[in-house]
Structure formats: C-alpha cells, structure tokens
Write a protein that holds these residues in place. Structure first.
Motif, PDB file in Angstrom:
ATOM      1  N   LEU A   6       0.836  -1.192   0.000  1.00  0.00           N
ATOM      2  CA  LEU A   6       0.000   0.000   0.000  1.00  0.00           C
ATOM      3  C   LEU A   6       0.873   1.245   0.000  1.00  0.00           C
ATOM      4  N   ALA A   7       0.509   2.238  -0.802  1.00  0.00           N
ATOM      5  CA  ALA A   7       1.261   3.498  -0.816  1.00  0.00           C
ATOM      6  C   ALA A   7       0.289   4.675  -0.847  1.00  0.00           C
ATOM      7  N   ASP A   8       0.284   5.438   0.234  1.00  0.00           N
ATOM      8  CA  ASP A   8      -0.563   6.628   0.347  1.00  0.00           C
ATOM      9  C   ASP A   8       0.069   7.524   1.401  1.00  0.00           C
ATOM     10  N   ASP A   9       0.016   8.848   1.186  1.00  0.00           N
ATOM     11  CA  ASP A   9       0.666   9.731   2.145  1.00  0.00           C
ATOM     12  C   ASP A   9      -0.219  10.069   3.347  1.00  0.00           C
ATOM     13  N   HIS A  10      -1.403   9.460   3.426  1.00  0.00           N
ATOM     14  CA  HIS A  10      -2.280   9.644   4.583  1.00  0.00           C
ATOM     15  C   HIS A  10      -2.353   8.329   5.373  1.00  0.00           C
ATOM     16  N   PRO A  11      -1.785   8.293   6.585  1.00  0.00           N
ATOM     17  CA  PRO A  11      -1.780   7.060   7.388  1.00  0.00           C
ATOM     18  C   PRO A  11      -3.172   6.476   7.618  1.00  0.00           C
ATOM     19  N   VAL A  12      -4.165   7.342   7.813  1.00  0.00           N
ATOM     20  CA  VAL A  12      -5.522   6.847   8.062  1.00  0.00           C
ATOM     21  C   VAL A  12      -6.057   6.085   6.849  1.00  0.00           C
ATOM     22  N   VAL A  13      -5.768   6.607   5.652  1.00  0.00           N
ATOM     23  CA  VAL A  13      -6.206   5.943   4.426  1.00  0.00           C
ATOM     24  C   VAL A  13      -5.508   4.583   4.303  1.00  0.00           C
ATOM     25  N   ARG A  14      -4.213   4.573   4.559  1.00  0.00           N
ATOM     26  CA  ARG A  14      -3.468   3.302   4.481  1.00  0.00           C
ATOM     27  C   ARG A  14      -4.050   2.269   5.440  1.00  0.00           C
ATOM     28  N   GLU A  15      -4.324   2.696   6.664  1.00  0.00           N
ATOM     29  CA  GLU A  15      -4.855   1.761   7.657  1.00  0.00           C
ATOM     30  C   GLU A  15      -6.230   1.249   7.246  1.00  0.00           C
ATOM     31  N   GLY A  16      -7.039   2.129   6.664  1.00  0.00           N
ATOM     32  CA  GLY A  16      -8.372   1.709   6.209  1.00  0.00           C
ATOM     33  C   GLY A  16      -8.288   0.691   5.089  1.00  0.00           C
ATOM     34  N   LEU A  17      -7.426   0.956   4.113  1.00  0.00           N
ATOM     35  CA  LEU A  17      -7.243   0.012   3.002  1.00  0.00           C
ATOM     36  C   LEU A  17      -6.684  -1.312   3.513  1.00  0.00           C
ATOM     37  N   CYS A  18      -5.741  -1.214   4.444  1.00  0.00           N
ATOM     38  CA  CYS A  18      -5.126  -2.422   5.005  1.00  0.00           C
ATOM     39  C   CYS A  18      -6.177  -3.279   5.702  1.00  0.00           C
ATOM     40  N   ALA A  19      -7.038  -2.655   6.496  1.00  0.00           N
ATOM     41  CA  ALA A  19      -8.060  -3.399   7.225  1.00  0.00           C
ATOM     42  C   ALA A  19      -9.021  -4.099   6.268  1.00  0.00           C
ATOM     43  N   MET A  20      -9.410  -3.396   5.195  1.00  0.00           N
ATOM     44  CA  MET A  20     -10.330  -4.001   4.230  1.00  0.00           C
ATOM     45  C   MET A  20      -9.688  -5.194   3.533  1.00  0.00           C
ATOM     46  N   LEU A  21      -8.430  -5.044   3.140  1.00  0.00           N
ATOM     47  CA  LEU A  21      -7.764  -6.120   2.397  1.00  0.00           C
ATOM     48  C   LEU A  21      -7.453  -7.322   3.285  1.00  0.00           C
ATOM     49  N   GLU A  22      -7.002  -7.045   4.518  1.00  0.00           N
ATOM     50  CA  GLU A  22      -6.646  -8.143   5.424  1.00  0.00           C
ATOM     51  C   GLU A  22      -7.866  -8.956   5.838  1.00  0.00           C
ATOM     52  N   SER A  23      -9.062  -8.382   5.655  1.00  0.00           N
ATOM     53  CA  SER A  23     -10.282  -9.115   6.011  1.00  0.00           C
ATOM     54  C   SER A  23     -10.659 -10.131   4.933  1.00  0.00           C
ATOM     55  N   ALA A  24      -9.986 -10.057   3.789  1.00  0.00           N
ATOM     56  CA  ALA A  24     -10.297 -10.972   2.685  1.00  0.00           C
ATOM     57  C   ALA A  24      -9.369 -12.172   2.701  1.00  0.00           C
ATOM     58  N   GLU A  25      -9.925 -13.325   2.452  1.00  0.00           N
ATOM     59  CA  GLU A  25      -9.123 -14.543   2.400  1.00  0.00           C
ATOM     60  C   GLU A  25      -8.232 -14.528   1.154  1.00  0.00           C
ATOM     61  N   GLY A  26      -6.975 -14.885   1.336  1.00  0.00           N
ATOM     62  CA  GLY A  26      -6.069 -14.982   0.199  1.00  0.00           C
ATOM     63  C   GLY A  26      -5.331 -13.702  -0.131  1.00  0.00           C
ATOM     64  N   ILE A  27      -5.496 -12.650   0.698  1.00  0.00           N
ATOM     65  CA  ILE A  27      -4.795 -11.381   0.472  1.00  0.00           C
ATOM     66  C   ILE A  27      -4.056 -10.998   1.736  1.00  0.00           C
TER      67      ILE A  27
END
Length: 205
Positions: A6-27
């Motif tokens: 993930l690459a974004d200059d806003h930590p909150v955005v990165r954390e949000g994207l990370c949480a969504m992706l980590e909730s998916a199986e296989g990612i």
C-alpha cells in the motif's frame, strides 16, 4: 496468497485500506509506504504481487512511481487508488503501465475484486471511469481514414503492397504512405501489429 503493498501519504487511508484487504481470504498486506519514493524502494525489496498506489503524493507522484516500480519489480501490478478522476489523470496512469484505476470511494468488495482481478492479469477500472478513458484515448488518437482502413483490411487478407495498389488503382508508393500513416496513428511499427491493433479496436469488422 496475493501480496499487496500500500502506498498513500495519509496514514488513516493506508490503515483503512489495510483493514479491508486483510479481512479478505487470500490477500495479505506485506508493506506500507507514505511516499512514491518509499513505494519504489519497498517494491524493489518486497516484490509484491499488487501495489495499491495513491495518485497524488508529495515528491514523486503515483504516475512517476508506477514506472519506477514496474522497472524495479517487473512482476508487480500497479493499481492507482485516488480521489481524482480526470481524463488526463486516468490516461497518464494507464500509459505509465498501471493495471487499473480505482476511486477511493470504492466499496470493500470492489477493492478486493480489483486486487484479485489485477493479480489474474486483468485490467481494473471503476465502471464510472471506463467511458472517461475511452474518451481520452479517442481524443489523443487521430482516427484512421477510410482509405487507411481499406488498405489495412487488404493487408489482413494477405495481399502485398503491389497487389493492394492494383486492387485500389493506386501506386505502390501511395499504399506505403497510407500504411505509414496508419502505423503512426495506431502506435505500431509493422503490418502485423497494425492489423492486430485495428482488429482489437473493431476497425476492420
């Protein structure tokens, strides 16, 4: 397992994207970057399958970073995730080699589906952006003339320049001129590529 950077200059955005992706199986998210330069360095080190990259960041922007990332990690696929949706931005990203372009307002499932599709080698584009990309490319690429299409259609049938000239009652040099103009418009360098590109665009149907 699809490995994502993930690459974004806003930590909150990165954390949000990370949480969504980590909730998916296989990612799995293998790294996070706060700038284009950091994204390039991490991509080179981690060689992720997918890089989700913000378009506008301080320093190196997403388009420039895309080119550097693909050079440093050729097997990675870059998907731009941004709030911007102008025709020029989309075209720049795709021309830089990005495999897709998503808006930050995309849903969790749209994001997950996009990552999975990009990992399969598919082009990812938020539906609302598809028409914008088509328009941008149409403006940038001059249309082929009727004669150029006619010449390419005969090339696709296996005719030589001399045979095409006789069939159309024009000189062989004129046939070559039409072909060269078609090459420039289609951004190709030979007959085979010109025919394939014209077929893909539905010009010879």
């Amino acid at each position: 397992m699809i490995r994502v950077l993930l690459a974004d200059d806003h930590p909150v955005v990165r954390e949000g994207l990370c949480a969504m992706l980590e909730s998916a199986e296989g990612i799995t998210v293998v790294g996070q970057a706060g700038s284009g330069e950091e994204a390039v360095a991490l991509a080179s080190h981690l060689t992720p399958d997918i890089v989700l990259l913000d378009l506008r960041m301080g320093g190196m922007d997403g388009v420039d970073a895309t080119g550097h990332i693909l050079h440093a990690s050729p097997r990675s696929k870059v998907v731009i995730v941004t709030t911007y949706e102008s025709d020029a931005d989309i075209l720049r990203a795709v021309e830089a080699g990005a495999a897709g372009y998503l808006l930050k307002g995309s849903s969790r499932m749209e994001l997950i589906n996009a990552v999975q599709a990009a990992a399969r080698g598919e082009t990812v584009l938020t539906p609302s952006l598809a028409s914008k990309l088509f328009r941008a490319r149409a403006v940038e690429t001059p249309p082929l003339s009727d004669r150029e299409i006619e010449v390419l259609r005969l090339v696709s049938q296996g005719l030589t320049n001399a045979e095409i000239g006789r069939k159309l009652f024009i000189g062989e040099a004129t046939v070559k001129t039409h072909l060269l103009r078609a090459y420039r418009k289609l951004d190709v360098s030979d007959r085979t590529a010109a025919v394939i590109t014209a077929l893909e665009r539905g010009l010879l149907s």
